[in-house]
Enzyme design. Structure first.
Site, PDB file in Angstrom:
ATOM      1  N   HIS A 160     -23.137  -6.989 -11.329  1.00 28.74           N
ATOM      2  CA  HIS A 160     -22.422  -6.182 -12.321  1.00 28.74           C
ATOM      3  C   HIS A 160     -23.359  -5.417 -13.235  1.00 28.74           C
ATOM      4  O   HIS A 160     -23.009  -4.361 -13.752  1.00 28.74           O
ATOM      5  CB  HIS A 160     -21.411  -7.042 -13.076  1.00 28.74           C
ATOM      6  CG  HIS A 160     -20.200  -7.292 -12.238  1.00 28.74           C
ATOM      7  ND1 HIS A 160     -20.096  -8.384 -11.427  1.00 28.74           N
ATOM      8  CD2 HIS A 160     -19.106  -6.529 -12.009  1.00 28.74           C
ATOM      9  CE1 HIS A 160     -18.958  -8.308 -10.756  1.00 28.74           C
ATOM     10  NE2 HIS A 160     -18.339  -7.189 -11.089  1.00 28.74           N
ATOM     11  N   ARG A 189     -12.011  -2.133 -15.268  1.00 29.69           N
ATOM     12  CA  ARG A 189     -12.503  -3.530 -15.325  1.00 29.69           C
ATOM     13  C   ARG A 189     -12.300  -4.054 -16.748  1.00 29.69           C
ATOM     14  O   ARG A 189     -13.197  -3.992 -17.585  1.00 29.69           O
ATOM     15  CB  ARG A 189     -13.983  -3.568 -14.952  1.00 29.69           C
ATOM     16  CG  ARG A 189     -14.287  -3.310 -13.479  1.00 29.69           C
ATOM     17  CD  ARG A 189     -15.779  -3.489 -13.199  1.00 29.69           C
ATOM     18  NE  ARG A 189     -16.065  -3.662 -11.794  1.00 29.69           N
ATOM     19  CZ  ARG A 189     -16.502  -2.687 -10.987  1.00 29.69           C
ATOM     20  NH1 ARG A 189     -16.683  -1.475 -11.447  1.00 29.69           N
ATOM     21  NH2 ARG A 189     -16.752  -2.941  -9.721  1.00 29.69           N
ATOM     22  N   ARG A 195      -7.062  -3.732 -14.121  1.00 27.19           N
ATOM     23  CA  ARG A 195      -7.276  -5.022 -13.478  1.00 27.19           C
ATOM     24  C   ARG A 195      -7.329  -6.093 -14.565  1.00 27.19           C
ATOM     25  O   ARG A 195      -8.030  -5.923 -15.572  1.00 27.19           O
ATOM     26  CB  ARG A 195      -8.594  -5.016 -12.708  1.00 27.19           C
ATOM     27  CG  ARG A 195      -8.840  -6.358 -12.038  1.00 27.19           C
ATOM     28  CD  ARG A 195     -10.053  -6.330 -11.178  1.00 27.19           C
ATOM     29  NE  ARG A 195     -11.282  -6.333 -11.960  1.00 27.19           N
ATOM     30  CZ  ARG A 195     -12.485  -6.323 -11.416  1.00 27.19           C
ATOM     31  NH1 ARG A 195     -12.623  -6.270 -10.106  1.00 27.19           N
ATOM     32  NH2 ARG A 195     -13.569  -6.328 -12.162  1.00 27.19           N
ATOM     33  N   GLU A 255     -10.560  -9.358  -1.829  1.00 25.69           N
ATOM     34  CA  GLU A 255     -12.010  -9.551  -1.970  1.00 25.69           C
ATOM     35  C   GLU A 255     -12.452 -10.940  -1.534  1.00 25.69           C
ATOM     36  O   GLU A 255     -13.631 -11.266  -1.557  1.00 25.69           O
ATOM     37  CB  GLU A 255     -12.492  -9.220  -3.383  1.00 25.69           C
ATOM     38  CG  GLU A 255     -11.680  -9.802  -4.509  1.00 25.69           C
ATOM     39  CD  GLU A 255     -12.109  -9.292  -5.881  1.00 25.69           C
ATOM     40  OE1 GLU A 255     -13.081  -8.546  -5.987  1.00 25.69           O
ATOM     41  OE2 GLU A 255     -11.438  -9.661  -6.855  1.00 25.69           O
ATOM     42  N   ASN A 270     -17.312  -5.298  -2.793  1.00 25.76           N
ATOM     43  CA  ASN A 270     -18.489  -5.997  -3.340  1.00 25.76           C
ATOM     44  C   ASN A 270     -18.350  -7.499  -3.134  1.00 25.76           C
ATOM     45  O   ASN A 270     -19.263  -8.173  -2.665  1.00 25.76           O
ATOM     46  CB  ASN A 270     -18.632  -5.720  -4.840  1.00 25.76           C
ATOM     47  CG  ASN A 270     -18.638  -4.251  -5.155  1.00 25.76           C
ATOM     48  OD1 ASN A 270     -18.968  -3.446  -4.298  1.00 25.76           O
ATOM     49  ND2 ASN A 270     -18.249  -3.888  -6.362  1.00 25.76           N
ATOM     50  N   ASP A 271     -17.192  -8.010  -3.517  1.00 25.51           N
ATOM     51  CA  ASP A 271     -16.981  -9.449  -3.348  1.00 25.51           C
ATOM     52  C   ASP A 271     -16.620  -9.796  -1.912  1.00 25.51           C
ATOM     53  O   ASP A 271     -16.981 -10.865  -1.430  1.00 25.51           O
ATOM     54  CB  ASP A 271     -15.880  -9.938  -4.295  1.00 25.51           C
ATOM     55  CG  ASP A 271     -16.446 -10.205  -5.680  1.00 25.51           C
ATOM     56  OD1 ASP A 271     -17.512 -10.826  -5.751  1.00 25.51           O
ATOM     57  OD2 ASP A 271     -15.828  -9.774  -6.666  1.00 25.51           O
ATOM     58  N   ARG A 299     -24.112 -11.774  -4.419  1.00 21.12           N
ATOM     59  CA  ARG A 299     -24.385 -10.345  -4.624  1.00 21.12           C
ATOM     60  C   ARG A 299     -25.393 -10.080  -5.732  1.00 21.12           C
ATOM     61  O   ARG A 299     -25.927  -8.971  -5.840  1.00 21.12           O
ATOM     62  CB  ARG A 299     -23.071  -9.602  -4.902  1.00 21.12           C
ATOM     63  CG  ARG A 299     -22.367 -10.073  -6.145  1.00 21.12           C
ATOM     64  CD  ARG A 299     -20.933  -9.592  -6.192  1.00 21.12           C
ATOM     65  NE  ARG A 299     -20.758  -8.391  -6.974  1.00 21.12           N
ATOM     66  CZ  ARG A 299     -19.580  -7.941  -7.405  1.00 21.12           C
ATOM     67  NH1 ARG A 299     -18.473  -8.593  -7.098  1.00 21.12           N
ATOM     68  NH2 ARG A 299     -19.484  -6.845  -8.100  1.00 21.12           N
ATOM     69  N   CYS A 348     -12.029  -0.095  -3.884  1.00 20.83           N
ATOM     70  CA  CYS A 348     -12.623   0.165  -5.205  1.00 20.83           C
ATOM     71  C   CYS A 348     -13.997  -0.477  -5.342  1.00 20.83           C
ATOM     72  O   CYS A 348     -14.605  -0.420  -6.401  1.00 20.83           O
ATOM     73  CB  CYS A 348     -11.699  -0.294  -6.319  1.00 20.83           C
ATOM     74  SG  CYS A 348     -11.408  -2.063  -6.311  1.00 20.83           S
TER      75      CYS A 348
HETATM   76  C1  PEP Z   1     -15.338  -5.715  -5.861  1.00 22.00           C
HETATM   77  O1  PEP Z   1     -15.529  -6.934  -5.795  1.00 22.00           O
HETATM   78  O2  PEP Z   1     -15.561  -4.936  -4.920  1.00 22.00           O
HETATM   79  C2  PEP Z   1     -14.828  -5.104  -7.106  1.00 22.00           C
HETATM   80  C3  PEP Z   1     -14.486  -3.837  -7.148  1.00 22.00           C
HETATM   81  O3  PEP Z   1     -14.764  -5.882  -8.216  1.00 22.00           O
HETATM   82  P1  PEP Z   1     -16.052  -6.317  -9.057  1.00 22.00           P
HETATM   83  O4  PEP Z   1     -17.220  -5.503  -8.569  1.00 22.00           O
HETATM   84  O5  PEP Z   1     -15.763  -6.062 -10.492  1.00 22.00           O
HETATM   85  O6  PEP Z   1     -16.192  -7.766  -8.743  1.00 22.00           O
HETATM   86 MG    MG Z   2     -14.734  -8.215  -7.308  1.00 25.40          MG
END
Ligand code: PEP
Ligand code: MG
Length: 592
Positions: A199, A306, A343, A446, A469-470, A480, A517
């Site tokens: 993040h 977020r 979210r 995710e 991402n997750d 990550r 996203c």
């Molecule tokens: C993701 O996990 O792809 C996502 C968009 O949420 P975050 O990056 O905030 O975990």
């Molecule tokens: Mg996520």
């Protein structure tokens, strides 16, 4: 001596400037410039705070009970000695005079310089005095916060002409601190810790300034004030570059600015493929004020707000319903009728509520935070907090189009609980006479389990948003935020591609909305692939929109779709995608 440090490229472009080293524990200290006319008052403010601490310690010393261990008095003497040392106050003062730093920043800059000197001392006793120095700085910072004198108005480098751009170097920056650097004086970031989609990296990317993370030891190798080039495309940091290298990078910097300006002209061009498929390009935002950048970039909505960033930097206090309502309403109004997908809070993992760094979290507090009480799990464990947030989101729906998105769903029981809570909240709002309209409910895909059981989830929700991402993190069991396994964090992994492709196809077949996203949506390298999978809604940092739009304008969605089976069946999807979707498509895969 010139040398290079290698890390992970997270935010593109070139930044050239002077290194500002900040200790991870002190990134929350205010960093701003003061006007020339404020330099002397700022020095006076620092000296008053220093004198207040001297006095405090003198009093402590005289009040020490007779039987107090004599080490205590000796310790106070060491602290007093440090406070009177010219290298301490004189050094800090110099930062204010030479660099126009505010007093707090000047103090932490000088702490970094002196801490290095202590680190290099042979004598163990002296080396350990670094801890005393840190305590002394802590006391002066506290005294500055209590100080009654006027705090100067922050100035910009333009106000005093000629200041070199500054690049922040830190071992680690918590996302909560990173968010405070938005609109800050720094033009680039370098950290030792972090992965591509940590993040901290995501916030750096949203600031659209070059950043390199996961360098492992940049904060140890780079010295305060060194000249540094950040190559955010290659993930390289060049320290004390030679004039020839500097010139080359200045040239590249100008080129990339020109390219940005060129892409910026696409802002008002609708995102439609060559074969006439309209594509939604939405923005990911962290704060209501980011909506401005979203509009400026030509976003047609917010695909991911977020909201957890509203919950950070608050010393443990959660934002009230009213405060959240105002924030959501501000974002909704700024988007002028375009959809805003809010979210619910996603804290936990590498986004703790307070300012713990990822390392602290990993080593001291939670065993496995990414798999712990994160996101919806935390919300359901704190039902009154969750209801409060839902009320604020629903109330904002009276001012525009709001969509509700739930992170990290893995169980149908969670969806049932969410629906039940939504019903309760609607009733509470009706009873209290608050207006709200229909809010579409979506869940994030995710966790692999959610992708695998998507048809079941789709019966209960209006849309889904794929958080790549997750999804990558949990599918491949790769943290990550951990640079040690960053090379295994692979969006091209066949399992990842299958889960994404299947999710898009199933959501579309069920007539439900589907978007991506995660960072893949904003990486132009994946634009054609996602189009080939049938994706028609992308959400990304505003700064990525023009580059992705350019790919969309040149794409033939139907032709791309025909290539998908070969890519999904391939042993090496990245190469096959390069061949099937067009030459050079995979070059410089930014997420890979
Ligand atoms: C993701 O996990 O792809 C996502 C968009 O949420 P975050 O990056 O905030 O975990
Ligand atoms: Mg996520």
């Amino acid at each position: 001596m010139s040398f290079q440090v290698f890390g992970i490229a997270v935010s593109r472009g070139v930044a050239i400037g002077r290194a500002v080293l900040v200790a991870s524990s002190r990134v929350d200290v205010a960093h701003y410039f003061v006007l020339p006319s404020d330099i002397q008052p700022e020095i006076d403010r620092l000296l008053r705070a220093r004198d207040a601490v001297v006095q405090e310690l003198e009093v402590l010393k005289t009040e020490l009970p007779e039987d107090a261990p004599h080490e205590l008095a000796a310790l106070l003497d060491v602290h007093l000695m440090l406070l009177h040392d010219e290298a301490f106050t004189g050094g800090a003062t110099q930062w204010i005079v030479d660099r126009h730093y505010n007093a707090e920043w000047a103090l932490s800059a000088q702490l970094e310089v002196l801490a290095r000197q202590f680190d290099e001392m042979e004598d163990e006793y002296l080396r350990e005095r670094k801890a005393d120095l840190e305590q002394v700085v802590e006391r002066v910072l506290r005294a500055l916060a209590l100080e009654q004198g006027t705090v100067p108005q922050p100035a910009t480098p333009r106000d005093f002409a000629g200041e070199d751009p500054l690049l922040l170097v830190a071992a680690d920056i918590a996302p909560a601190d990173m968010i405070q650097f938005k609109r800050s004086v720094f033009r680039g970031f370098i950290t030792d810790i972090g992965g591509k989609t940590s993040h901290t990296a995501i916030v750096a990317r949203s600031m659209d300034i070059p950043a390199v993370v996961g360098t492992r030891e940049a904060s140890r190798l780079i010295m305060q004030d060194d000249w540094v080039i950040i190559d955010g495309d290659a993930g390289i940091v060049i320290v004390n570059p030679s004039p020839i290298v500097l010139e080359e990078y200045r040239f590249r910097q100008r080129q990339s600015e020109l390219e940005r300006a060129r892409l910026g002209r696409l802002r008002h061009t609708p995102a439609v493929t060559m074969d006439g498929e309209p594509i939604e390009l939405h923005a990911n935002i962290e704060m209501p004020a980011d909506a401005e950048a979203a509009i400026a970039a030509g976003a047609t909505g917010v695909g991911l707000f977020r909201s957890e960033f509203l919950f950070m930097n608050r010393d443990g206090e959660l934002p009230s319903e009213e405060e959240q309502f105002e924030a959501y309403k501000a974002a909704v109004q700024a988007m002028k009728g375009m959809p805003v997908t809010i979210r619910t809070v996603d804290v936990g993992a590498d986004k703790p509520l307070d300012r713990l760094t990822v390392n602290e979290l990993r080593h001291e507090h939670v065993l496995n935070p990414a798999m712990g009480l994160r996101a919806i799990r935390w919300s359901l464990a704190e039902p009154s907090m969750f209801r409060q947030q839902l009320r604020a989101i629903y109330r904002a729906s009276a001012f525009g189009k709001v969509k509700l998105l739930i992170p990290m769903v893995a169980h149908l029981a969670e969806v049932r609980q969410i629906l039940e809570t939504v019903r309760k909240v609607q009733q509470q709002l009706t009873d209290a006479g608050h207006a709200y309209t229909r809010v579409e409910l979506g869940v994030m895909i995710e966790i692999p389990a959610a992708a695998v059981m998507l048809p079941l989830l789709l019966r209960h929700v209006d849309f889904v948003s794929i958080g790549t991402n997750d999804l990558i993190q949990y599918t491949l069991a790769i943290d990550r935020a951990d640079e040690a396994v960053a090379h295994l964090y692979d969006p091209w992994h066949p399992a990842v591609l299958h889960l994404i492709a299947r999710s898009i196809a199933e959501a579309r077949a069920a007539g439900k909305g589907v978007s991506v996203c995660g960072e893949m949506a904003g990486d132009p390298v994946f634009s054609e692939l996602l189009l080939a999978m049938g994706l028609r809604s992308f959400s990304m940092h505003p700064s990525q929109i023009p580059a992705v739009k350019q790919r969309i304008l040149r794409a033939d969605a139907q032709r791309l779709a025909q290539a998908l089976p070969a890519i999904l069946a391939s042993d090496d999807p990245q190469t096959t995608a390069g061949q099937e979707l067009g030459a050079g498509r995979t070059a410089g895969a930014a997420l890979h």
